[in-house]
Design a protein around this motif. Structure first.
Motif, PDB file in Angstrom:
ATOM      1  N   GLN A  99      -5.338   7.385  -4.870  1.00 48.65           N
ATOM      2  CA  GLN A  99      -6.532   6.641  -4.480  1.00 48.65           C
ATOM      3  C   GLN A  99      -7.237   6.050  -5.697  1.00 48.65           C
ATOM      4  O   GLN A  99      -7.688   4.904  -5.664  1.00 48.65           O
ATOM      5  N   CYS A 114       2.011   4.857   1.592  1.00 50.80           N
ATOM      6  CA  CYS A 114       2.120   5.476   2.917  1.00 50.80           C
ATOM      7  C   CYS A 114       1.221   6.703   3.022  1.00 50.80           C
ATOM      8  O   CYS A 114       0.596   6.938   4.062  1.00 50.80           O
ATOM      9  N   GLY A 172       0.819  -1.199   0.000  1.00 47.17           N
ATOM     10  CA  GLY A 172       0.000   0.000   0.000  1.00 47.17           C
ATOM     11  C   GLY A 172       0.853   1.248   0.000  1.00 47.17           C
ATOM     12  O   GLY A 172       2.078   1.194   0.123  1.00 47.17           O
ATOM     13  N   HIS A 201      -2.342   5.700   3.725  1.00 45.00           N
ATOM     14  CA  HIS A 201      -2.525   5.256   5.112  1.00 45.00           C
ATOM     15  C   HIS A 201      -2.625   6.454   6.053  1.00 45.00           C
ATOM     16  O   HIS A 201      -3.484   6.496   6.952  1.00 45.00           O
ATOM     17  N   GLU A 237      -5.258   3.064  -6.793  1.00 40.51           N
ATOM     18  CA  GLU A 237      -5.493   1.929  -5.903  1.00 40.51           C
ATOM     19  C   GLU A 237      -6.827   1.257  -6.223  1.00 40.51           C
ATOM     20  O   GLU A 237      -6.935   0.024  -6.214  1.00 40.51           O
ATOM     21  N   ARG A 267      -5.985   8.163   5.666  1.00 42.56           N
ATOM     22  CA  ARG A 267      -7.096   7.426   6.277  1.00 42.56           C
ATOM     23  C   ARG A 267      -7.126   7.623   7.793  1.00 42.56           C
ATOM     24  O   ARG A 267      -8.195   7.733   8.391  1.00 42.56           O
ATOM     25  N   VAL A 268      -5.955   7.668   8.402  1.00 38.62           N
ATOM     26  CA  VAL A 268      -5.903   7.953   9.838  1.00 38.62           C
ATOM     27  C   VAL A 268      -6.421   9.366  10.109  1.00 38.62           C
ATOM     28  O   VAL A 268      -7.176   9.603  11.062  1.00 38.62           O
TER      29      VAL A 268
END
Length: 210
Positions: free
Chosen positions: A173, A32, A30, A35, A176, A38-39
């Motif tokens: 995104q 970084c 994935g 990630h 992905e 999303r956090v």
């Protein structure tokens, strides 16, 4: 060659390898940046829920007001509006693609940041306590923390829009999502081939999908 053999030949290595070549997963499991985003989406959702709770507490402490005039009802309506905006922010932060197509302005980080700052300002202005008891003092501290945290989140979004981080994140995104769709299609083709092999009574060639 019967129809089943022809369909089986269409699914064998050429088509599978072509699908597999276009759906290689990103290295490292994935990205970084995705990630981290999303956090941050989760933290922003929590801040929005805190603002909604502050509005709800403010409505409750004002519900026993002795004078309920037009100013009272307009203030309560504004607080309901604040709760609705907070729930909208939570829905936006999920980044559900079907919903984001309905609000393209909020898909951009600049528009999202402006909405967050507006909600933070509205929380600080309208979710204030109406008394001097310990509960009202706690509400004042709580609404200040909630509005300040959402204000920081909105400022980060605007900074990310100015530095083009939001554009980069949206591009990653979309890439992905394309990879995930290609992997799902490859898995469907593999299941279909195994089903055809079972119907023909032939075991699949060893090592074909290794």
């Amino acid at each position: 060659m019967n129809a089943s053999d022809a369909e089986r030949q269409d699914l064998l290595p050429g088509s599978l390898s072509a699908a597999g070549g276009s759906s290689a997963p990103p290295p490292g499991g994935g990205d970084c940046l995705l990630h981290i985003c999303r956090v941050f989406n989760f933290l922003t959702s929590v801040c929005a829920l805190l603002c909604a709770l502050a509005f709800g507490m403010s409505m409750w402490v004002r519900g026993d007001a002795t004078v309920k005039d037009a100013y009272f009802y307009s203030g309560q309506a504004v607080r309901v509006f604040g709760i609705a905006i907070a729930l909208l922010i939570v829905l936006v932060e999920t980044e559900w693609h079907r919903f984001m197509h309905l609000v393209p302005l909020l898909d951009a980080w600049l528009g999202r940041g402006i909405l967050h700052i507006f909600e933070a300002t509205l929380t600080f202005r309208e979710a204030y306590p109406s008394g001097t008891t310990d509960f009202h003092k706690s509400l004042e501290l709580y609404r200040s923390a909630a509005s300040l945290s959402l204000l920081v989140c909105g400022s980060v979004y605007i900074l990310g829009a100015v530095t083009c981080i939001g554009v980069i994140k949206n591009a990653k995104q979309r890439q992905e999502q394309q990879v995930q769709r290609a992997e799902a299609e490859l898995e469907r083709m593999e299941r279909r081939k195994k089903e055809l092999e079972r119907q023909l009574g032939r075991p699949p060639p060893a090592g074909l999908f290794l």
